[in-house]
Design a protein around this motif. Structure first.
Motif, short mmCIF file in Angstrom:
data_model
loop_
_atom_site.label_atom_id
_atom_site.label_comp_id
_atom_site.label_asym_id
_atom_site.label_seq_id
_atom_site.Cartn_x
_atom_site.Cartn_y
_atom_site.Cartn_z
N UNK A 125 0.83 -1.20 0.00
CA UNK A 125 0.00 0.00 0.00
C UNK A 125 0.87 1.26 0.00
N UNK A 126 0.50 2.20 -0.85
CA UNK A 126 1.11 3.53 -0.86
C UNK A 126 0.08 4.52 -0.34
N UNK A 127 0.49 5.37 0.62
CA UNK A 127 -0.38 6.39 1.20
C UNK A 127 0.27 7.75 0.97
N UNK A 128 -0.47 8.65 0.34
CA UNK A 128 0.03 9.99 0.02
C UNK A 128 -0.89 11.03 0.64
N UNK A 129 -0.32 11.95 1.41
CA UNK A 129 -1.08 13.06 1.97
C UNK A 129 -0.53 14.39 1.45
N UNK A 162 -3.26 13.76 -9.03
CA UNK A 162 -2.54 12.70 -8.33
C UNK A 162 -3.18 11.35 -8.62
N UNK A 163 -4.48 11.31 -8.67
CA UNK A 163 -5.17 10.06 -8.98
C UNK A 163 -4.75 9.55 -10.37
N UNK A 164 -4.63 10.46 -11.33
CA UNK A 164 -4.20 10.06 -12.67
C UNK A 164 -2.76 9.58 -12.67
N UNK A 165 -1.89 10.26 -11.91
CA UNK A 165 -0.49 9.84 -11.81
C UNK A 165 -0.37 8.44 -11.21
N UNK A 202 -6.73 19.15 3.10
CA UNK A 202 -5.73 18.09 3.22
C UNK A 202 -6.40 16.78 2.82
N UNK A 203 -5.82 16.15 1.80
CA UNK A 203 -6.39 14.90 1.29
C UNK A 203 -5.35 13.79 1.43
N UNK A 204 -5.85 12.58 1.65
CA UNK A 204 -4.98 11.42 1.79
C UNK A 204 -5.54 10.31 0.91
N UNK A 205 -4.69 9.77 0.06
CA UNK A 205 -5.09 8.70 -0.84
C UNK A 205 -4.31 7.43 -0.52
N UNK A 206 -5.02 6.31 -0.51
CA UNK A 206 -4.39 5.01 -0.39
C UNK A 206 -4.54 4.27 -1.72
N UNK A 207 -3.44 3.78 -2.25
CA UNK A 207 -3.47 3.01 -3.49
C UNK A 207 -2.61 1.75 -3.30
N UNK A 208 -2.84 0.76 -4.13
CA UNK A 208 -2.17 -0.52 -3.96
C UNK A 208 -1.31 -0.88 -5.17
N UNK A 209 -0.21 -1.55 -4.87
CA UNK A 209 0.55 -2.17 -5.93
C UNK A 209 -0.09 -3.53 -6.23
N UNK A 210 -0.48 -3.78 -7.48
CA UNK A 210 -1.10 -5.07 -7.80
C UNK A 210 -0.18 -6.24 -7.48
#
Length: 210
Positions: A125-129, A162-165, A202-210
């Motif tokens: 998991x990658x978390x970006x704030x 950021x979502x597109x990146x 302030x936004x925080x996104x969690x994304x996953x490496x498949x």
């Protein structure tokens, strides 16, 4: 070239911001906490003075600014001086990676995200704030950018960008939370968080490496 000069010269002032804006800081901290896994080996990319990695239990942190690493080490983090686009770690080493207020200071955001993906385990998991450019606070930072020693050379991003990146660099399933609905100077209490983006600064996104 990493934009480290303000953090080398004004590290004390940077770290003090979190004391002067304690309610905003703790609101951000809780938003990141909601997205960060509780277990596993973690890496903080752009650890700074360790204000997020320390209390959230992220074990290892990198930063190109040498002056801030001593603060992070005192907050219990194993530190390495390095840049986000060239992480000195083996492939698939970490369960999660954290980047808070880092994305606006790196030279190559796609390079940072690709490196984060490389060092994460499959399913990691990658978390970006960060401060959303489209928010009122983001717009204030933009208009006052030339006067702010830290943000003078920063590149601000919207949540949608950021979502597109993240999609472009192979991450999946972005999940967002947000906080800080008031101007910074008017935040007196810790704010609750809500899902999505578009209302909070302030936004925080969690994304996953498949």
């Amino acid at each position: 070239m990493p934009r480290t000069a303000p953090f080398e010269s004004h590290h004390y002032r940077y770290d003090e911001w979190f004391e002067r804006h304690a309610a905003a800081y703790h609101s951000e901290l809780l938003a990141v906490r909601a997205q960060l896994p509780w277990r596993g080996l973690g890496l903080s990319i752009g650890v700074g003075t360790g204000r997020f990695a320390g209390p959230l239990g992220v074990q290892i942190g990198i930063d190109p600014a040498y002056a801030v690493l001593d603060y992070a080490a005192k907050r219990g983090i194993s530190t390495v001086q390095a840049v986000a686009e060239a992480l000195p770690f083996a492939d698939g080493l970490f369960d999660h990676a954290l980047c808070v207020t880092t994305i606006c200071f790196v030279d190559d955001v796609s390079g940072m995200l690709s490196e984060a993906r490389r060092v994460l385990k499959p399913g990691g998991v990658l978390v970006i704030g960060f401060i959303d450019l489209t928010s009122s606070l983001g717009q204030t930072y933009m208009t006052q950018q030339a006067e702010n020693v830290f943000y003078r050379d920063a590149t601000f991003f919207s949540a949608a960008e950021v979502e597109q990146l993240l999609t472009d660099t192979g991450f999946t399933g972005p999940d967002w939370v947000q906080t800080l609905s008031k101007p910074l100077g008017k935040i007196r209490d810790i704010e609750s968080l809500s899902s999505g983006y578009g209302q909070g600064a302030f936004v925080v996104v969690q994304a996953k490496r498949p």
